[in-house]
Structure formats: C-alpha cells, structure tokens
Design a protein around this motif. Structure first.
Motif, PDB file in Angstrom:
ATOM      1  N   ILE A   1       0.856  -1.193   0.000  1.00 49.90           N
ATOM      2  CA  ILE A   1       0.000   0.000   0.000  1.00 49.90           C
ATOM      3  C   ILE A   1       0.886   1.235   0.000  1.00 49.90           C
ATOM      4  CG2 ILE A   1      -1.785   1.267   1.236  1.00 49.90           C
ATOM      5  CD1 ILE A   1      -2.747  -1.350   2.406  1.00 49.90           C
ATOM      6  N   LEU A   2       1.042   1.836  -1.146  1.00 47.47           N
ATOM      7  CA  LEU A   2       1.895   3.012  -1.282  1.00 47.47           C
ATOM      8  C   LEU A   2       1.111   4.308  -1.122  1.00 47.47           C
ATOM      9  CD1 LEU A   2       4.098   1.845  -4.307  1.00 47.47           C
ATOM     10  CD2 LEU A   2       4.522   1.557  -1.849  1.00 47.47           C
ATOM     11  N   ARG A   3      -0.169   4.248  -1.351  1.00 43.80           N
ATOM     12  CA  ARG A   3      -1.012   5.427  -1.173  1.00 43.80           C
ATOM     13  C   ARG A   3      -2.397   4.973  -0.728  1.00 43.80           C
ATOM     14  NH1 ARG A   3      -4.780   5.884  -5.120  1.00 43.80           N
ATOM     15  NH2 ARG A   3      -4.446   4.820  -7.111  1.00 43.80           N
ATOM     16  N   VAL A   4      -3.083   5.821   0.020  1.00 51.91           N
ATOM     17  CA  VAL A   4      -4.426   5.522   0.506  1.00 51.91           C
ATOM     18  C   VAL A   4      -5.322   6.708   0.191  1.00 51.91           C
ATOM     19  CG1 VAL A   4      -5.877   5.014   2.497  1.00 51.91           C
ATOM     20  CG2 VAL A   4      -3.569   4.051   2.368  1.00 51.91           C
ATOM     21  N   GLY A   5      -6.313   6.474  -0.650  1.00 48.69           N
ATOM     22  CA  GLY A   5      -7.337   7.481  -0.912  1.00 48.69           C
ATOM     23  C   GLY A   5      -8.560   7.137  -0.084  1.00 48.69           C
ATOM     24  N   ASN A   6      -8.786   7.868   1.014  1.00 47.60           N
ATOM     25  CA  ASN A   6      -9.878   7.553   1.938  1.00 47.60           C
ATOM     26  C   ASN A   6     -11.070   8.450   1.619  1.00 47.60           C
ATOM     27  OD1 ASN A   6     -11.585   7.148   4.218  1.00 47.60           O
ATOM     28  ND2 ASN A   6      -9.817   6.463   5.387  1.00 47.60           N
ATOM     29  N   MET A   7     -12.167   7.820   1.201  1.00 51.27           N
ATOM     30  CA  MET A   7     -13.376   8.557   0.845  1.00 51.27           C
ATOM     31  C   MET A   7     -14.373   8.635   1.992  1.00 51.27           C
ATOM     32  SD  MET A   7     -13.836   7.025  -2.994  1.00 51.27           S
ATOM     33  CE  MET A   7     -12.710   5.622  -2.872  1.00 51.27           C
ATOM     34  N   SER A   8     -13.933   8.275   3.194  1.00 49.07           N
ATOM     35  CA  SER A   8     -14.835   8.265   4.350  1.00 49.07           C
ATOM     36  C   SER A   8     -14.388   9.215   5.443  1.00 49.07           C
ATOM     37  CB  SER A   8     -14.931   6.834   4.919  1.00 49.07           C
ATOM     38  OG  SER A   8     -15.465   5.945   3.973  1.00 49.07           O
ATOM     39  N   GLN A   9     -13.440  10.039   5.181  1.00 51.20           N
ATOM     40  CA  GLN A   9     -12.953  10.973   6.189  1.00 51.20           C
ATOM     41  C   GLN A   9     -13.425  12.385   5.856  1.00 51.20           C
ATOM     42  OE1 GLN A   9      -8.705  10.532   6.528  1.00 51.20           O
ATOM     43  NE2 GLN A   9      -8.868   8.785   7.905  1.00 51.20           N
ATOM     44  N   GLY A  10     -14.041  13.019   6.835  1.00 47.25           N
ATOM     45  CA  GLY A  10     -14.437  14.415   6.653  1.00 47.25           C
ATOM     46  C   GLY A  10     -15.734  14.562   5.876  1.00 47.25           C
ATOM     47  N   TRP A  11     -15.625  14.767   4.577  1.00 50.65           N
ATOM     48  CA  TRP A  11     -16.796  15.017   3.757  1.00 50.65           C
ATOM     49  C   TRP A  11     -16.525  14.582   2.321  1.00 50.65           C
ATOM     50  CZ3 TRP A  11     -15.300  18.376  -0.094  1.00 50.65           C
ATOM     51  CH2 TRP A  11     -14.197  19.195   0.178  1.00 50.65           C
ATOM     52  N   ALA A  12     -17.576  14.544   1.528  1.00 53.86           N
ATOM     53  CA  ALA A  12     -17.467  14.214   0.102  1.00 53.86           C
ATOM     54  C   ALA A  12     -18.131  15.328  -0.710  1.00 53.86           C
ATOM     55  CB  ALA A  12     -18.120  12.858  -0.195  1.00 53.86           C
ATOM     56  N   ARG A  13     -17.953  15.284  -2.011  1.00 59.57           N
ATOM     57  CA  ARG A  13     -18.530  16.327  -2.863  1.00 59.57           C
ATOM     58  C   ARG A  13     -19.159  15.709  -4.100  1.00 59.57           C
ATOM     59  NH1 ARG A  13     -14.563  20.708  -3.622  1.00 59.57           N
ATOM     60  NH2 ARG A  13     -15.698  21.826  -1.997  1.00 59.57           N
ATOM     61  N   VAL A  14     -20.399  16.056  -4.349  1.00 62.69           N
ATOM     62  CA  VAL A  14     -21.082  15.673  -5.585  1.00 62.69           C
ATOM     63  C   VAL A  14     -20.792  16.739  -6.634  1.00 62.69           C
ATOM     64  CG1 VAL A  14     -23.316  15.327  -6.695  1.00 62.69           C
ATOM     65  CG2 VAL A  14     -22.905  14.399  -4.411  1.00 62.69           C
ATOM     66  N   ILE A  15     -20.294  16.320  -7.784  1.00 65.08           N
ATOM     67  CA  ILE A  15     -19.995  17.238  -8.882  1.00 65.08           C
ATOM     68  C   ILE A  15     -20.853  16.832 -10.069  1.00 65.08           C
ATOM     69  CG2 ILE A  15     -18.228  18.155 -10.418  1.00 65.08           C
ATOM     70  CD1 ILE A  15     -16.156  17.545  -8.318  1.00 65.08           C
ATOM     71  N   LEU A  16     -21.799  17.685 -10.420  1.00 58.56           N
ATOM     72  CA  LEU A  16     -22.736  17.395 -11.499  1.00 58.56           C
ATOM     73  C   LEU A  16     -22.474  18.343 -12.660  1.00 58.56           C
ATOM     74  CD1 LEU A  16     -25.215  15.772 -12.427  1.00 58.56           C
ATOM     75  CD2 LEU A  16     -26.643  17.558 -11.404  1.00 58.56           C
ATOM     76  N   ASP A  17     -21.989  17.797 -13.788  1.00 54.77           N
ATOM     77  CA  ASP A  17     -21.749  18.576 -14.989  1.00 54.77           C
ATOM     78  C   ASP A  17     -22.938  18.420 -15.926  1.00 54.77           C
ATOM     79  OD1 ASP A  17     -18.169  17.963 -15.125  1.00 54.77           O
ATOM     80  OD2 ASP A  17     -19.319  19.538 -14.151  1.00 54.77           O
ATOM     81  N   LEU A  18     -23.540  19.549 -16.315  1.00 53.86           N
ATOM     82  CA  LEU A  18     -24.747  19.551 -17.135  1.00 53.86           C
ATOM     83  C   LEU A  18     -24.466  20.211 -18.480  1.00 53.86           C
ATOM     84  CD1 LEU A  18     -27.842  19.126 -17.351  1.00 53.86           C
ATOM     85  CD2 LEU A  18     -28.092  21.446 -16.433  1.00 53.86           C
ATOM     86  N   ALA A  19     -24.656  19.453 -19.557  1.00 54.05           N
ATOM     87  CA  ALA A  19     -24.471  19.994 -20.906  1.00 54.05           C
ATOM     88  C   ALA A  19     -25.800  20.536 -21.400  1.00 54.05           C
ATOM     89  CB  ALA A  19     -23.959  18.907 -21.840  1.00 54.05           C
ATOM     90  N   ILE A  20     -25.823  21.814 -21.781  1.00 53.18           N
ATOM     91  CA  ILE A  20     -27.050  22.441 -22.281  1.00 53.18           C
ATOM     92  C   ILE A  20     -26.765  23.039 -23.660  1.00 53.18           C
ATOM     93  CG2 ILE A  20     -27.839  22.939 -19.945  1.00 53.18           C
ATOM     94  CD1 ILE A  20     -27.012  25.849 -20.412  1.00 53.18           C
ATOM     95  N   PRO A  21     -27.813  23.279 -24.460  1.00 58.71           N
ATOM     96  CA  PRO A  21     -27.598  23.855 -25.802  1.00 58.71           C
ATOM     97  C   PRO A  21     -26.901  25.206 -25.729  1.00 58.71           C
ATOM     98  CG  PRO A  21     -29.837  23.005 -25.565  1.00 58.71           C
ATOM     99  CD  PRO A  21     -29.226  22.979 -24.196  1.00 58.71           C
ATOM    100  N   TYR A  22     -26.147  25.511 -26.783  1.00 59.54           N
ATOM    101  CA  TYR A  22     -25.362  26.744 -26.818  1.00 59.54           C
ATOM    102  C   TYR A  22     -26.250  27.981 -26.762  1.00 59.54           C
ATOM    103  CZ  TYR A  22     -21.816  30.125 -28.266  1.00 59.54           C
ATOM    104  OH  TYR A  22     -20.965  31.197 -28.312  1.00 59.54           O
TER     105      TYR A  22
END
Length: 328
Positions: A186-207
């Motif tokens: 284990i050379l690196r640990v990405g912990n997704m349960s510490q602190g908080w998380a973020r939802v990132i929603l990318d929305l494509a709309i007409p020009y």
C-alpha cells in the motif's frame, strides 16, 4: 505440603515429564491468548458502545449522520483491535514454540541461538517483505489512514475495508469481490470516508440556451432539495454553481456542486440528477446529442460525473459501507 511439591517436581522431571511440560505450555499459551483476545474485544466493544451511547444510536451505520469524530473513533478502534489481536496471537505462538523447544531439550538453548541468528539473516533477505507488511500495517492504523468500514482506494483495489490485519488488509469492492492487499504494497491511501465528500454534477445544455436562467433554476433545485428534511442532514452545505466548465459549438457545460456526508454521496447525486432532469423538462430544454456534448465535456477535469445526457453509461458507483448485516 513439602511432599506434595516434591511429588509435583518428580512428576514433571520423570518419564512423562517432557510431554506434560509441552502440554502445559500449550494449555497456558492458549489460555493467555484467549484472555488477551477477550480483553481486546471487550475494550473495543466498550469504546464503540460508548460512542453509540453518546450519539444516541444503536447501529454503527447511523453514525454516518453524526459528527465525523464519532465515526472515526469506531472505525479506528475496530482496525486497531484487529491489528492488536493478530499481534498478540503471533507473539504468543512464538514464545510458546521457544518454551516447547527448551522443554524438549534444555541443551538446545545454544543451538536455538544459532537458529535465531540464521533466521534473522533470513529475515533480512527472504522475509523482508513480511516485516515490511507488518510495520506498514502498524503505521497505517496508528496514523489513522484507514479503518474498518472506510471506503478507500488503495491503488490495487477500491472498496469497503472489512478487516485490517497485521499483514493483510481486506477490501470488498462494489462487485462483491474480496481483495487481499498486503500492507507493504500500500503506497497510497485514498480515503473517501474521512471528513466530507462532494457531488460534482456537470450539465451539458444547448449553446443558445439562456445560461443565467438555467444556472438560477439549477441552483434553486439544489437548494430546494436541501430544504427537504430527508436530505438536509446529508447535504452539509448549500449547493453552489461553479459556472461554465467548457464551451463547444453546440453545447455549454455548467457545473453544480454540493458538499455531502461521506456515506451519502451517491444517494445525493442520484436524487440531484433526477431533480435537475425534471427542472430541465419543465424549462423545455433538451440537452445536445451524445457525441456533440460529450466532446466538450471530455475536457472537463476533476469531475467524478459526466454531463447529464440521455444514453450515457455512468461509471460504477463508489462502494459504500453496508447499512445492514454489518457489525453493530
């Protein structure tokens, strides 16, 4: 009384003395290991029960909605308990073996020293990976890099940590596969349960869509969702519009983000997508074709979400700690 102890000594030094001494060592070692394991288990359970009592919950899963420190105490205690139990077993077995060899042949002490030196040399070459696994496992737990129930990315595997041993950490991925990862690897640990998380929603709309109107309605949709009692405790902050992420000839990609509790990221993301979709339908906006929008959105970096486009196959969801059937 003196005769009694003389009889005991004679029994241990008589014809059957060696087998009896070996049996005694095994029994005593088993009892010592059992007592230590019970003590460790009792301490771990008392710590976890104390946290649950202070937070007024009965199931560990309910701590997802409690302060982060409470959840970390439970996860770290379980991980440390697993490592300590493995360490106790290893030490008891090694000490028992030394005592058994001495009981069989008291003159083997000198030879045993030579064997120990040879084993030490062997550890320096052949078994160095085992030593590295053990040391790295201790550092991982003491530094609180991960704990039982955490969702982690270890490079070799991504999933929910089910156990942290003295040499191996087991991780269950989203497909149900149980991965055994050596601690030394284990050379690196990405912990997704510490602190908080973020939802990132990318929305494509007409020009040619009204960007300001769409941004206002997207933000309003997120704020309304957070005002819902079901989602308010899972969304830590008000949603934000980060603005335009990319522009192409036919599509503009807007980004909506919201900070959530770690165990609720996927649930919040799914509900937010559904609400945004209904908002777009109400506004009469149709998203661009798959090929056109995806070309512009592909340049967006740092997002764990693809634009909201019909027909897009979403990547696998982040694994989550089990909410039922787990440790209480």
């Amino acid at each position: 009384m003196a005769e009694f102890w003389a009889a005991v000594v004679a029994f241990y030094t008589g014809t059957f003395g060696v087998p009896v001494r070996v049996l005694t060592i095994i029994v005593v070692a088993s009892l010592v290991r059992l007592v230590l394991q019970l003590v460790i288990r009792r301490v771990v359970n008392r710590v976890i029960s104390g946290v649950k009592k202070r937070q007024n919950v009965e199931d560990t899963a309910a701590l997802q909605a409690s302060p982060v420190a409470a959840m970390r105490i439970v996860q770290r205690t379980r991980a440390f308990g697993g490592v300590l139990s493995s360490t106790v077993t290893t030490v008891v077995v090694l000490v028992s073996l030394v005592l058994i060899v001495s009981a069989i042949d008291p003159n083997a002490t000198g030879a045993f020293s030579l064997i120990t030196a040879a084993l030490g040399a062997g550890l320096g070459f052949g078994a160095q990976n085992v030593v590295r696994d053990v040391l790295n496992g201790l550092f991982i737990v003491t530094e609180d890099q991960l704990g039982v129930g955490d969702v982690v990315d270890l490079g070799q595997a991504t999933g929910v940590v089910e156990a942290v041993g003295i040499r191996v950490t087991t991780v269950r991925d989203v497909n149900g596969t149980l991965w055994y990862v050596r601690n030394g690897e284990i050379l690196r640990v990405g912990n997704m349960s510490q602190g908080w998380a973020r939802v990132i929603l990318d929305l494509a709309i007409p020009y040619d869509a009204d960007i300001d109107a769409v941004k206002e309605r997207m933000l309003q949709t997120g704020i309304e969702m957070r005002s819902d009692g079901k989602w308010k405790r899972l969304m830590m902050e008000q949603p934000e519009i980060w603005g335009i992420e990319s522009i192409s000839a036919d599509a503009i990609v807007l980004r909506l983000v919201v900070k959530t509790r770690t165990g609720a990221k996927d649930d919040v993301a799914r509900e937010l997508r559904a609400r945004v979709k209904r908002t777009l339908d109400a506004m009469g906006i149709r998203v661009p074709a798959l090929g056109v929008a995806a070309g512009g959105a592909a340049k967006v970096g740092g997002s764990d979400d693809t634009p909201v486009i019909p027909g897009v196959v979403k990547p696998q969801a982040t694994p989550r700690p089990p909410t039922t059937g787990g440790k209480k």
